[in-house]
Write a protein that holds these residues in place. Structure first.
Motif, PDB file in Angstrom:
ATOM      1  N   LEU A 172      -4.825 -10.950  -1.765  1.00 50.13           N
ATOM      2  CA  LEU A 172      -6.110 -10.388  -1.348  1.00 50.13           C
ATOM      3  C   LEU A 172      -6.802 -11.394  -0.442  1.00 50.13           C
ATOM      4  O   LEU A 172      -6.935 -12.572  -0.795  1.00 50.13           O
ATOM      5  CB  LEU A 172      -7.002 -10.104  -2.564  1.00 50.13           C
ATOM      6  N   LEU A 199      -9.372  -3.284  -0.919  1.00 55.04           N
ATOM      7  CA  LEU A 199     -10.178  -3.162  -2.143  1.00 55.04           C
ATOM      8  C   LEU A 199     -11.633  -3.323  -1.753  1.00 55.04           C
ATOM      9  O   LEU A 199     -11.990  -4.273  -1.041  1.00 55.04           O
ATOM     10  CB  LEU A 199      -9.786  -4.249  -3.148  1.00 55.04           C
ATOM     11  N   VAL A 208      -3.442   2.244 -10.628  1.00 56.37           N
ATOM     12  CA  VAL A 208      -4.002   1.056  -9.980  1.00 56.37           C
ATOM     13  C   VAL A 208      -4.928   0.342 -10.960  1.00 56.37           C
ATOM     14  O   VAL A 208      -5.757   0.980 -11.618  1.00 56.37           O
ATOM     15  CB  VAL A 208      -4.776   1.443  -8.709  1.00 56.37           C
ATOM     16  N   LYS A 209      -4.795  -0.974 -11.041  1.00 57.39           N
ATOM     17  CA  LYS A 209      -5.642  -1.783 -11.913  1.00 57.39           C
ATOM     18  C   LYS A 209      -6.356  -2.861 -11.103  1.00 57.39           C
ATOM     19  O   LYS A 209      -5.801  -3.407 -10.143  1.00 57.39           O
ATOM     20  CB  LYS A 209      -4.821  -2.454 -13.014  1.00 57.39           C
ATOM     21  N   LEU A 210      -7.567  -3.164 -11.532  1.00 59.79           N
ATOM     22  CA  LEU A 210      -8.321  -4.322 -11.050  1.00 59.79           C
ATOM     23  C   LEU A 210      -8.392  -5.306 -12.200  1.00 59.79           C
ATOM     24  O   LEU A 210      -8.962  -4.991 -13.254  1.00 59.79           O
ATOM     25  CB  LEU A 210      -9.719  -3.902 -10.605  1.00 59.79           C
ATOM     26  N   ARG A 215      -7.292  -9.657  -8.977  1.00 59.99           N
ATOM     27  CA  ARG A 215      -5.937  -9.117  -8.811  1.00 59.99           C
ATOM     28  C   ARG A 215      -5.987  -7.602  -8.732  1.00 59.99           C
ATOM     29  O   ARG A 215      -6.684  -6.948  -9.524  1.00 59.99           O
ATOM     30  CB  ARG A 215      -5.038  -9.548  -9.965  1.00 59.99           C
ATOM     31  N   VAL A 216      -5.239  -7.029  -7.800  1.00 62.88           N
ATOM     32  CA  VAL A 216      -5.003  -5.588  -7.733  1.00 62.88           C
ATOM     33  C   VAL A 216      -3.526  -5.344  -7.984  1.00 62.88           C
ATOM     34  O   VAL A 216      -2.666  -5.998  -7.364  1.00 62.88           O
ATOM     35  CB  VAL A 216      -5.407  -5.018  -6.359  1.00 62.88           C
ATOM     36  N   THR A 217      -3.223  -4.435  -8.900  1.00 63.19           N
ATOM     37  CA  THR A 217      -1.831  -4.068  -9.149  1.00 63.19           C
ATOM     38  C   THR A 217      -1.646  -2.579  -8.886  1.00 63.19           C
ATOM     39  O   THR A 217      -2.546  -1.772  -9.134  1.00 63.19           O
ATOM     40  CB  THR A 217      -1.396  -4.389 -10.591  1.00 63.19           C
ATOM     41  N   TYR A 246      -9.516   0.458 -14.003  1.00 61.40           N
ATOM     42  CA  TYR A 246      -8.269   1.083 -13.567  1.00 61.40           C
ATOM     43  C   TYR A 246      -8.535   2.550 -13.279  1.00 61.40           C
ATOM     44  O   TYR A 246      -9.589   3.098 -13.587  1.00 61.40           O
ATOM     45  CB  TYR A 246      -7.182   0.943 -14.638  1.00 61.40           C
ATOM     46  N   THR A 248       1.664  -6.579  -6.796  1.00 62.20           N
ATOM     47  CA  THR A 248       0.524  -7.389  -7.225  1.00 62.20           C
ATOM     48  C   THR A 248      -0.044  -8.174  -6.052  1.00 62.20           C
ATOM     49  O   THR A 248       0.702  -8.799  -5.290  1.00 62.20           O
ATOM     50  CB  THR A 248       0.960  -8.356  -8.345  1.00 62.20           C
ATOM     51  N   VAL A 282     -10.025   1.445  -4.239  1.00 59.33           N
ATOM     52  CA  VAL A 282      -8.801   0.896  -3.681  1.00 59.33           C
ATOM     53  C   VAL A 282      -8.230   1.926  -2.713  1.00 59.33           C
ATOM     54  O   VAL A 282      -7.988   3.079  -3.092  1.00 59.33           O
ATOM     55  CB  VAL A 282      -7.778   0.561  -4.782  1.00 59.33           C
TER      56      VAL A 282
END
Length: 725
Positions: free
Chosen positions: A408, A575, A487-489, A546-548, A503, A454, A472
């Motif tokens: 990021l 993001l 998607v998770k933050l 982190r973005v996954t 998420y 990730t 996102v």
């Protein structure tokens, strides 16, 4: 219903208030006179402990509907209400006011009544002790009855003519749905842990994906079984068995019906106030917890309703704010807060509640994480109360990070290609779509992060906080016509621990519409914007953002029809965080005060201890198979005031192969029973669910027993076509 019967009902109500007795209309004689006498004696002596007015409990009163059906209700009312009438507060749910919910409801209804309200708890038509046949969730008939009940309450001699509705979960839904019908007597509502949109934020769908609760004992199995439970002969008399058989013979396994409505059609629009926010004109206080599934509905209602409104989100799960749990706390004095609301809108008392900010939330210093924030006294997460005068707030500003080849960053950089091969067990670090117990809290996300795409920021050099739904936006392509996105933050500690902040999930065929989804063109590039669940969080100095990105979220959501390979184009994806600047006025917010939960007036005797919950996950490395087993139960206990024994147990098994989404299977069982003297009934329900590429495979079963003799059994065996799900 004739005027004579309505007059008879009012007369009986008058006598009940004066004497504190059980009330029945003619033709509904108590089957156990000695038990009724004992109950009446206890009810007559029950006194509220905190308010200035002495309260009478009426164990049961019949409310007549225009089609002749009688609704059973339990009532708490000040004993002098005929001389000094009070507003009525109604909680409208199908959860058995006589037994299953008895102890819980005694922790707030008598308290509110002691401050000058008549609290009324009807069993919805076809449930508990009410007449009628079982119904699916939130049908129009339920709302029609709600409007009639409110009109009936307003006419009672002990009522001022003003009525409020409140409730959590189903009761919160009901309050919104009935308010949208604009009954003139309904002056305000409180809705806790509910939603404005039945399709986007409730079982069984989120983002066009099917959530695990649709097949588990927590709801998809529990609800049809709950509709099969018998009325209590101490309330309805000798006709209880005939009423029970009528219910059973007209029962449906509603979960299967939900699966035939896979898109946002008229079935889901009915009861969704988002279809017309303007329909609600009475004031609304919307409440939820950051660990409840309905956390994004409160800000959405604040943004769209036009009536007077307030919103509150605290660090709780699916519970009232004074009870808390399974979230980390702190709990608050919610009963006092709710009285401020009711006194303002139903008694015209200036409590100051509408002079305060519209939206108040608990700003979390850290995300909840299993095992980290649990203590012997419960959960503890640092944070503070903050507020906004309106929502959306003009104070919130976006901060953008780009997904790049290095993680990021503040600048987009060159386009780079990132490919994710399919794994069906991604999601195991956050196995539930909502938090029902501390054991279901998200754990360290590193296991899932390692199997997802990730993107990490550099360690933060300055602290900042966010409030709202992060967005996102991904430039991507997939190789199948139906594909899912998860998607998770996360926030990453210096030691590498990864904690989930927010998420969301999306069935990509729903990218433009939940009502009219469209298949994807394999290989075609799409630009997808996904708003994550609302959150309030402080990002600390030295930690990373982190973005996954993944294509599965098992077991919380059912997998796609085929394995999906995802290609993400960094440099063209980003993001956006909703940054909230400090607000000096937060220091002056009126404190809520410590939580207060009154003791139930009915005693409880434990006959068999509650078993320790079982939550096991087994990984078969050779076959790459994940099996999850859960089991829970109430033990066996007796409600002393009515002499009824109750118990329930549930268990479920889920399994999936990492390489094959059609291997996913769920098997669940729910059993519940009631016993008092010669009344001995049990319900057993089972649900097996699986899928092929083209169909869902559904087998549901309900059995009913009296004295261990089977009196009813029915199986629903259905193959339901998958429609882009």
């Amino acid at each position: 219903m004739s005027n004579n019967k309505e007059t008879d009902s009012i007369s009986l109500t008058r006598r009940a208030i004066l004497k504190g007795v059980d009330v029945t209309l003619p033709g509904s004689v108590s089957a156990d006179a000695s038990a009724a006498t004992a109950v009446s004696a206890q009810i007559s002596s029950a006194k509220a402990r905190t308010g200035p007015r002495t309260v009478r409990e009426i164990e049961n009163i019949w409310i007549p509907m225009s089609d002749g059906t009688k609704i059973a209700a339990r009532v708490w009312v000040p004993e002098d209400a005929l001389l000094d009438p009070v507003p009525a507060l109604m909680e409208y749910i199908p959860y058995r006011k006589r037994d299953s919910r008895r102890l819980h409801e005694e922790t707030f209804h008598p308290y509110l009544a002691s401050f000058g309200y008549a609290c009324v708890r009807p069993d919805i038509r076809g449930s508990g002790d009410s007449e009628g046949l079982p119904m699916d969730e939130w049908v129009k008939q339920e709302q029609d009855d709600g409007v009639e009940i409110i009109a009936w309450l307003a006419k009672q001699p002990w009522c001022t003519g003003k009525v409020g509705m409140f409730g959590i979960s189903w009761g919160g839904f009901s309050a919104l749905q009935v308010a949208a019908r604009r009954p003139p007597e309904l002056k305000a509502i409180i809705t806790v842990c509910s939603t404005d949109d039945r399709y986007t934020d409730d079982t069984p769908y989120t983002g066009g994906m099917i959530m695990e609760d649709a097949f588990g004992p927590a709801w998809g199995l529990y609800y049809p079984a709950s509709c099969a439970r018998p009325p209590d002969p101490a309330v309805v008399g000798d006709r209880w068995r005939d009423m029970w058989m009528d219910r059973l013979n007209n029962l449906d396994f509603y979960t299967a019906n939900w699966l035939t409505h896979q898109h946002r059609d008229a079935f889901w629009k009915q009861g969704s106030i988002s279809e017309d926010y303007g329909a609600i004109q009475c004031p609304v206080y919307a409440v939820t917890g950051w660990f409840d599934t309905y956390r994004r509905t409160v800000p959405r209602m604040l943004a769209n309703l036009k009536c007077p409104r307030k919103g509150l989100i605290g660090p709780w799960g699916h519970q009232y704010p004074n009870i808390g749990g399974p979230g980390p706390g702190p709990t608050i004095d919610w009963l006092a807060e709710s009285l401020r609301w009711w006194d303002h809108w139903l008694k015209d008392i200036d409590t100051g509640i509408m002079d305060e900010p519209m939206y108040r939330v608990w700003m979390q210093q850290e995300p909840a994480m299993r095992g980290i924030h649990q203590t012997s006294g419960g959960w503890e997460i640092p944070g503070r109360w903050v507020a906004e005068d309106s929502w959306p707030s003009s104070r919130i500003s976006p901060r953008k990070f780009y997904l790049t080849k290095d993680g990021l960053a503040n600048n987009a950089g060159a386009e780079t290609v990132h490919v994710l091969n399919p794994l069906q067990t991604v999601g195991i670090t956050a196995p539930g779509w909502w938090l029902r117990s501390p054991e279901e809290a998200p754990m360290d996300q590193q296991v899932d992060d390692a199997r997802s795409l990730t993107f990490d920021s550099e360690p933060l050099e300055a602290m900042f906080e966010i409030l709202g739904g992060p967005v996102v936006t991904l430039n991507l392509a997939v190789d199948k016509p139906v594909a899912f996105l998860a998607v998770k933050l996360n926030e990453v500690d210096p030691d590498g621990r990864s904690r989930r902040v927010a998420y969301n999930v999306l069935n990509l065929t729903h990218r433009d519409s939940d009502e009219f989804p469209q298949p994807l063109e394999p290989g075609k590039r799409y630009r997808i914007s996904l708003v994550l669940q609302d959150c309030a969080h402080v990002f600390e100095v030295g930690k990373r953002i982190r973005v996954t990105v993944a294509t599965s979220h098992w077991p919380a959501y059912w997998p796609s029809p085929e394995p999906v390979t995802l290609t993400l184009y960094a440099g063209l994806s980003d993001l956006e965080l909703p940054v909230r600047p400090p607000r000096v006025e937060d220091r002056e917010l009126k404190p809520f005060g410590p939580a207060f939960v009154p003791e139930p007036t009915s005693g409880r005797t434990i006959l068999q201890d509650e078993p320790k919950p079982i939550r096991d996950s087994v990984w078969d490395a050779e076959n790459r198979k994940l099996t999850i087993r859960n089991a829970n139960g109430s033990g066996r206990y007796r409600i002393d005031s009515i002499g009824t024994e109750l118990w329930w147990s549930e268990m479920e098994t889920k399994e999936i192969l990492d390489h094959d989404p059609t291997s996913a299977k769920s098997d669940a069982q729910y059993i519940t029973g009631f016993k008092r003297g010669d009344w001995d009934c049990r319900i057993e329900s089972r649900l097996s669910f699986g899928s092929t590429k083209d169909n869902f495979l559904f087998v549901g079963q309900i059995k009913a027993f009296e004295h261990d003799i089977e009196v009813f059994a029915k199986t629903w065996d259905r193959m339901i076509p998958r429609m882009l799900v």
